[in-house]
Design a protein around this motif. Structure first.
Motif, PDB file in Angstrom:
ATOM      1  N   PHE A 107       0.832  -1.204   0.000  1.00  0.00           N
ATOM      2  CA  PHE A 107       0.000   0.000   0.000  1.00  0.00           C
ATOM      3  C   PHE A 107       0.865   1.252   0.000  1.00  0.00           C
ATOM      4  CE2 PHE A 107      -2.230   3.286   2.565  1.00  0.00           C
ATOM      5  CZ  PHE A 107      -3.243   3.568   1.667  1.00  0.00           C
ATOM      6  N   ARG A 108       1.880   1.272   0.840  1.00  0.00           N
ATOM      7  CA  ARG A 108       2.772   2.427   0.918  1.00  0.00           C
ATOM      8  C   ARG A 108       3.488   2.658  -0.414  1.00  0.00           C
ATOM      9  NH1 ARG A 108       6.853   1.128   4.716  1.00  0.00           N
ATOM     10  NH2 ARG A 108       7.983   0.437   2.899  1.00  0.00           N
ATOM     11  N   ASP A 109       3.982   1.572  -1.030  1.00  0.00           N
ATOM     12  CA  ASP A 109       4.675   1.709  -2.310  1.00  0.00           C
ATOM     13  C   ASP A 109       3.738   2.217  -3.403  1.00  0.00           C
ATOM     14  OD1 ASP A 109       6.935   0.787  -1.042  1.00  0.00           O
ATOM     15  OD2 ASP A 109       6.762  -1.270  -1.818  1.00  0.00           O
ATOM     16  N   ALA A 110       2.486   1.722  -3.414  1.00  0.00           N
ATOM     17  CA  ALA A 110       1.520   2.158  -4.425  1.00  0.00           C
ATOM     18  C   ALA A 110       1.164   3.632  -4.252  1.00  0.00           C
ATOM     19  CB  ALA A 110       0.267   1.301  -4.355  1.00  0.00           C
ATOM     20  N   THR A 111       1.026   4.085  -3.004  1.00  0.00           N
ATOM     21  CA  THR A 111       0.690   5.492  -2.790  1.00  0.00           C
ATOM     22  C   THR A 111       1.890   6.394  -3.074  1.00  0.00           C
ATOM     23  OG1 THR A 111       1.146   5.273  -0.422  1.00  0.00           O
ATOM     24  CG2 THR A 111      -1.138   5.051  -1.131  1.00  0.00           C
ATOM     25  N   GLU A 112       3.092   5.902  -2.816  1.00  0.00           N
ATOM     26  CA  GLU A 112       4.281   6.707  -3.110  1.00  0.00           C
ATOM     27  C   GLU A 112       4.425   6.948  -4.608  1.00  0.00           C
ATOM     28  OE1 GLU A 112       7.554   4.685  -1.268  1.00  0.00           O
ATOM     29  OE2 GLU A 112       7.150   5.571   0.698  1.00  0.00           O
ATOM     30  N   LYS A 113       3.983   6.005  -5.416  1.00  0.00           N
ATOM     31  CA  LYS A 113       4.038   6.184  -6.870  1.00  0.00           C
ATOM     32  C   LYS A 113       3.005   7.195  -7.341  1.00  0.00           C
ATOM     33  CE  LYS A 113       5.636   1.501  -7.742  1.00  0.00           C
ATOM     34  NZ  LYS A 113       5.237   0.162  -8.179  1.00  0.00           N
ATOM     35  N   LYS A 114       1.907   7.293  -6.637  1.00  0.00           N
ATOM     36  CA  LYS A 114       0.798   8.132  -7.081  1.00  0.00           C
ATOM     37  C   LYS A 114       0.849   9.563  -6.537  1.00  0.00           C
ATOM     38  CE  LYS A 114      -4.034   7.502  -8.147  1.00  0.00           C
ATOM     39  NZ  LYS A 114      -5.189   6.637  -7.991  1.00  0.00           N
ATOM     40  N   LEU A 115       1.395   9.740  -5.346  1.00  0.00           N
ATOM     41  CA  LEU A 115       1.402  11.062  -4.717  1.00  0.00           C
ATOM     42  C   LEU A 115       2.672  11.832  -5.042  1.00  0.00           C
ATOM     43  CD1 LEU A 115       0.001  10.182  -1.191  1.00  0.00           C
ATOM     44  CD2 LEU A 115      -1.195  11.339  -3.027  1.00  0.00           C
ATOM     45  N   PRO A 116       2.589  13.156  -5.172  1.00  0.00           N
ATOM     46  CA  PRO A 116       3.779  13.976  -5.397  1.00  0.00           C
ATOM     47  C   PRO A 116       4.691  13.976  -4.167  1.00  0.00           C
ATOM     48  CG  PRO A 116       1.768  15.298  -5.623  1.00  0.00           C
ATOM     49  CD  PRO A 116       1.371  13.924  -5.205  1.00  0.00           C
ATOM     50  N   PRO A 117       5.987  14.218  -4.373  1.00  0.00           N
ATOM     51  CA  PRO A 117       6.942  14.198  -3.250  1.00  0.00           C
ATOM     52  C   PRO A 117       6.608  15.187  -2.130  1.00  0.00           C
ATOM     53  CG  PRO A 117       8.105  14.312  -5.348  1.00  0.00           C
ATOM     54  CD  PRO A 117       6.654  14.439  -5.652  1.00  0.00           C
ATOM     55  N   GLU A 118       6.030  16.344  -2.469  1.00  0.00           N
ATOM     56  CA  GLU A 118       5.700  17.340  -1.436  1.00  0.00           C
ATOM     57  C   GLU A 118       4.638  16.802  -0.482  1.00  0.00           C
ATOM     58  OE1 GLU A 118       5.300  18.151  -4.812  1.00  0.00           O
ATOM     59  OE2 GLU A 118       7.312  18.946  -4.992  1.00  0.00           O
ATOM     60  N   VAL A 119       3.635  16.110  -1.031  1.00  0.00           N
ATOM     61  CA  VAL A 119       2.572  15.548  -0.203  1.00  0.00           C
ATOM     62  C   VAL A 119       3.132  14.425   0.665  1.00  0.00           C
ATOM     63  CG1 VAL A 119       0.355  14.336  -0.243  1.00  0.00           C
ATOM     64  CG2 VAL A 119       0.773  16.201  -1.842  1.00  0.00           C
ATOM     65  N   LEU A 120       4.003  13.607   0.081  1.00  0.00           N
ATOM     66  CA  LEU A 120       4.615  12.512   0.842  1.00  0.00           C
ATOM     67  C   LEU A 120       5.425  13.038   2.016  1.00  0.00           C
ATOM     68  CD1 LEU A 120       5.732  10.136  -2.025  1.00  0.00           C
ATOM     69  CD2 LEU A 120       3.936   9.749  -0.353  1.00  0.00           C
ATOM     70  N   ARG A 121       6.123  14.142   1.808  1.00  0.00           N
ATOM     71  CA  ARG A 121       6.893  14.729   2.893  1.00  0.00           C
ATOM     72  C   ARG A 121       5.987  15.158   4.042  1.00  0.00           C
ATOM     73  NH1 ARG A 121      10.574  18.748   0.070  1.00  0.00           N
ATOM     74  NH2 ARG A 121       9.349  17.699  -1.403  1.00  0.00           N
ATOM     75  N   ILE A 122       4.831  15.756   3.713  1.00  0.00           N
ATOM     76  CA  ILE A 122       3.890  16.179   4.744  1.00  0.00           C
ATOM     77  C   ILE A 122       3.313  14.955   5.451  1.00  0.00           C
ATOM     78  CG2 ILE A 122       1.631  17.260   5.126  1.00  0.00           C
ATOM     79  CD1 ILE A 122       2.358  19.143   2.775  1.00  0.00           C
ATOM     80  N   LEU A 123       2.932  13.937   4.684  1.00  0.00           N
ATOM     81  CA  LEU A 123       2.335  12.748   5.287  1.00  0.00           C
ATOM     82  C   LEU A 123       3.346  11.959   6.117  1.00  0.00           C
ATOM     83  CD1 LEU A 123       0.074  11.450   2.384  1.00  0.00           C
ATOM     84  CD2 LEU A 123      -0.618  12.666   4.442  1.00  0.00           C
ATOM     85  N   ASN A 124       4.587  11.963   5.722  1.00  0.00           N
ATOM     86  CA  ASN A 124       5.607  11.252   6.505  1.00  0.00           C
ATOM     87  C   ASN A 124       5.861  11.907   7.853  1.00  0.00           C
ATOM     88  OD1 ASN A 124       6.082   9.109   4.768  1.00  0.00           O
ATOM     89  ND2 ASN A 124       7.640  10.214   3.614  1.00  0.00           N
ATOM     90  N   THR A 125       5.588  13.202   7.974  1.00  0.00           N
ATOM     91  CA  THR A 125       5.790  13.866   9.254  1.00  0.00           C
ATOM     92  C   THR A 125       4.687  13.534  10.238  1.00  0.00           C
ATOM     93  OG1 THR A 125       4.650  15.866   8.518  1.00  0.00           O
ATOM     94  CG2 THR A 125       7.047  15.775   8.220  1.00  0.00           C
ATOM     95  N   VAL A 126       3.497  13.125   9.746  1.00  0.00           N
ATOM     96  CA  VAL A 126       2.391  12.817  10.647  1.00  0.00           C
ATOM     97  C   VAL A 126       2.130  11.326  10.753  1.00  0.00           C
ATOM     98  CG1 VAL A 126       1.238  15.014  10.317  1.00  0.00           C
ATOM     99  CG2 VAL A 126       0.661  13.109   8.818  1.00  0.00           C
ATOM    100  N   GLN A 127       2.917  10.512  10.065  1.00  0.00           N
ATOM    101  CA  GLN A 127       2.738   9.057  10.142  1.00  0.00           C
ATOM    102  C   GLN A 127       3.199   8.531  11.483  1.00  0.00           C
ATOM    103  OE1 GLN A 127       4.837   7.108   7.030  1.00  0.00           O
ATOM    104  NE2 GLN A 127       3.002   6.646   5.870  1.00  0.00           N
ATOM    105  N   PRO A 128       2.519   7.482  11.983  1.00  0.00           N
ATOM    106  CA  PRO A 128       2.940   6.903  13.261  1.00  0.00           C
ATOM    107  C   PRO A 128       4.255   6.151  13.131  1.00  0.00           C
ATOM    108  CG  PRO A 128       1.045   5.722  12.371  1.00  0.00           C
ATOM    109  CD  PRO A 128       1.338   6.854  11.452  1.00  0.00           C
TER     110      PRO A 128
END
Length: 139
Positions: free
Chosen positions: A118-139
Protein backbone atom coordinates in the motif's frame (compact mmCIF):
# COMPACT_ATOMS: atom_id res chain seq x y z
CA UNK A 1 -52.65 26.30 10.34
CA UNK A 2 -49.28 25.90 12.06
CA UNK A 3 -48.25 27.72 15.20
CA UNK A 4 -45.02 29.73 15.31
CA UNK A 5 -42.02 28.13 16.97
CA UNK A 6 -41.33 29.52 20.42
CA UNK A 7 -37.85 29.80 21.92
CA UNK A 8 -37.30 27.94 25.21
CA UNK A 9 -38.06 29.95 28.33
CA UNK A 10 -35.29 32.44 29.11
CA UNK A 11 -33.53 31.91 25.80
CA UNK A 12 -33.80 34.24 22.84
CA UNK A 13 -33.75 32.95 19.23
CA UNK A 14 -30.55 34.88 18.52
CA UNK A 15 -28.71 33.33 21.46
CA UNK A 16 -29.83 29.83 20.49
CA UNK A 17 -28.71 30.46 16.88
CA UNK A 18 -25.21 31.32 18.08
CA UNK A 19 -25.04 28.24 20.29
CA UNK A 20 -26.36 26.08 17.47
CA UNK A 21 -23.62 27.37 15.18
CA UNK A 22 -20.81 26.52 17.59
CA UNK A 23 -22.21 23.07 18.46
CA UNK A 24 -22.72 22.15 14.81
CA UNK A 25 -19.19 23.27 13.97
CA UNK A 26 -17.72 21.17 16.80
CA UNK A 27 -19.75 18.18 15.59
CA UNK A 28 -18.51 18.82 12.04
CA UNK A 29 -14.91 18.82 13.24
CA UNK A 30 -15.44 15.53 15.10
CA UNK A 31 -17.15 13.98 12.08
CA UNK A 32 -14.24 15.06 9.88
CA UNK A 33 -11.92 12.70 11.74
CA UNK A 34 -14.37 9.80 11.69
CA UNK A 35 -16.11 10.12 8.31
CA UNK A 36 -14.61 12.91 6.20
CA UNK A 37 -17.48 13.06 3.69
CA UNK A 38 -20.05 13.38 6.50
CA UNK A 39 -17.80 16.00 8.11
CA UNK A 40 -17.79 17.91 4.83
CA UNK A 41 -21.58 18.01 4.68
CA UNK A 42 -21.92 18.93 8.34
CA UNK A 43 -19.24 21.64 8.02
CA UNK A 44 -21.17 23.28 5.17
CA UNK A 45 -24.33 23.13 7.27
CA UNK A 46 -22.53 24.57 10.32
CA UNK A 47 -20.99 27.35 8.24
CA UNK A 48 -24.40 28.34 6.88
CA UNK A 49 -25.86 28.29 10.40
CA UNK A 50 -23.07 30.51 11.71
CA UNK A 51 -23.46 32.99 8.87
CA UNK A 52 -27.22 33.13 9.42
CA UNK A 53 -26.75 33.62 13.18
CA UNK A 54 -24.55 36.73 12.81
CA UNK A 55 -27.30 39.16 11.71
CA UNK A 56 -29.68 37.76 14.35
CA UNK A 57 -27.14 38.37 17.11
CA UNK A 58 -26.25 41.83 15.86
CA UNK A 59 -29.91 42.81 15.54
CA UNK A 60 -30.53 41.66 19.12
CA UNK A 61 -27.45 43.61 20.29
CA UNK A 62 -25.90 40.39 21.63
CA UNK A 63 -22.23 39.36 21.41
CA UNK A 64 -21.54 37.48 18.18
CA UNK A 65 -18.64 35.46 19.59
CA UNK A 66 -20.41 32.11 19.44
CA UNK A 67 -21.42 32.59 15.81
CA UNK A 68 -17.95 33.85 14.88
CA UNK A 69 -16.35 30.90 16.66
CA UNK A 70 -18.75 28.57 14.87
CA UNK A 71 -17.80 30.06 11.52
CA UNK A 72 -14.08 29.72 12.28
CA UNK A 73 -14.31 26.12 13.51
CA UNK A 74 -16.60 25.07 10.66
CA UNK A 75 -14.22 26.63 8.13
CA UNK A 76 -11.34 24.58 9.55
CA UNK A 77 -13.54 21.46 9.52
CA UNK A 78 -14.57 22.22 5.94
CA UNK A 79 -10.98 22.52 4.76
CA UNK A 80 -9.80 19.41 6.60
CA UNK A 81 -12.71 17.29 5.45
CA UNK A 82 -12.39 18.49 1.85
CA UNK A 83 -8.71 17.53 1.79
CA UNK A 84 -9.35 14.16 3.47
CA UNK A 85 -12.25 13.34 1.14
CA UNK A 86 -10.26 14.31 -1.94
CA UNK A 87 -7.32 12.19 -0.77
CA UNK A 88 -9.60 9.22 -0.10
CA UNK A 89 -11.17 9.49 -3.54
CA UNK A 90 -7.78 9.89 -5.21
CA UNK A 91 -6.34 6.81 -3.46
CA UNK A 92 -9.50 4.71 -3.67
CA UNK A 93 -7.97 1.96 -5.86
CA UNK A 94 -4.89 1.62 -3.66
CA UNK A 95 -6.96 1.50 -0.49
CA UNK A 96 -9.30 -1.12 -1.98
CA UNK A 97 -6.31 -3.28 -2.91
CA UNK A 98 -4.98 -2.86 0.63
CA UNK A 99 -8.30 -3.97 2.14
CA UNK A 100 -8.41 -7.03 -0.12
CA UNK A 101 -4.85 -7.91 0.83
CA UNK A 102 -5.65 -7.56 4.54
CA UNK A 103 -8.63 -9.91 4.19
CA UNK A 104 -6.29 -12.71 3.13
CA UNK A 105 -3.47 -11.82 5.51
CA UNK A 106 -3.39 -14.40 8.26
CA UNK A 107 -0.10 -13.48 9.93
CA UNK A 108 1.53 -10.33 11.17
CA UNK A 109 4.23 -10.70 8.51
CA UNK A 110 1.66 -10.87 5.70
CA UNK A 111 -0.17 -7.84 7.16
CA UNK A 112 3.15 -5.97 7.11
CA UNK A 113 3.58 -6.96 3.47
CA UNK A 114 0.11 -5.57 2.69
CA UNK A 115 1.06 -2.27 4.32
CA UNK A 116 4.34 -2.18 2.37
CA UNK A 117 2.49 -2.73 -0.90
CA UNK A 118 0.00 0.00 0.00
CA UNK A 119 2.77 2.43 0.92
CA UNK A 120 4.67 1.71 -2.31
CA UNK A 121 1.52 2.16 -4.42
CA UNK A 122 0.69 5.49 -2.79
CA UNK A 123 4.28 6.71 -3.11
CA UNK A 124 4.04 6.18 -6.87
CA UNK A 125 0.80 8.13 -7.08
CA UNK A 126 1.40 11.06 -4.72
CA UNK A 127 3.78 13.98 -5.40
CA UNK A 128 6.94 14.20 -3.25
CA UNK A 129 5.70 17.34 -1.44
CA UNK A 130 2.57 15.55 -0.20
CA UNK A 131 4.62 12.51 0.84
CA UNK A 132 6.89 14.73 2.89
CA UNK A 133 3.89 16.18 4.74
CA UNK A 134 2.34 12.75 5.29
CA UNK A 135 5.61 11.25 6.51
CA UNK A 136 5.79 13.87 9.25
CA UNK A 137 2.39 12.82 10.65
CA UNK A 138 2.74 9.06 10.14
CA UNK A 139 2.94 6.90 13.26
Amino acid sequence: MSTPVQAPAGQQPAESAGRRAIWLSIAALAMTFMLPLAGLVMAVFALMTGIRALPLLRAAKKPAGTATGGIAVSTVALLLSAVATALQLYLMDEYSAYQECMKGAGTVASQGECYTQFRDATEKKLPPEVLRILNTVQP
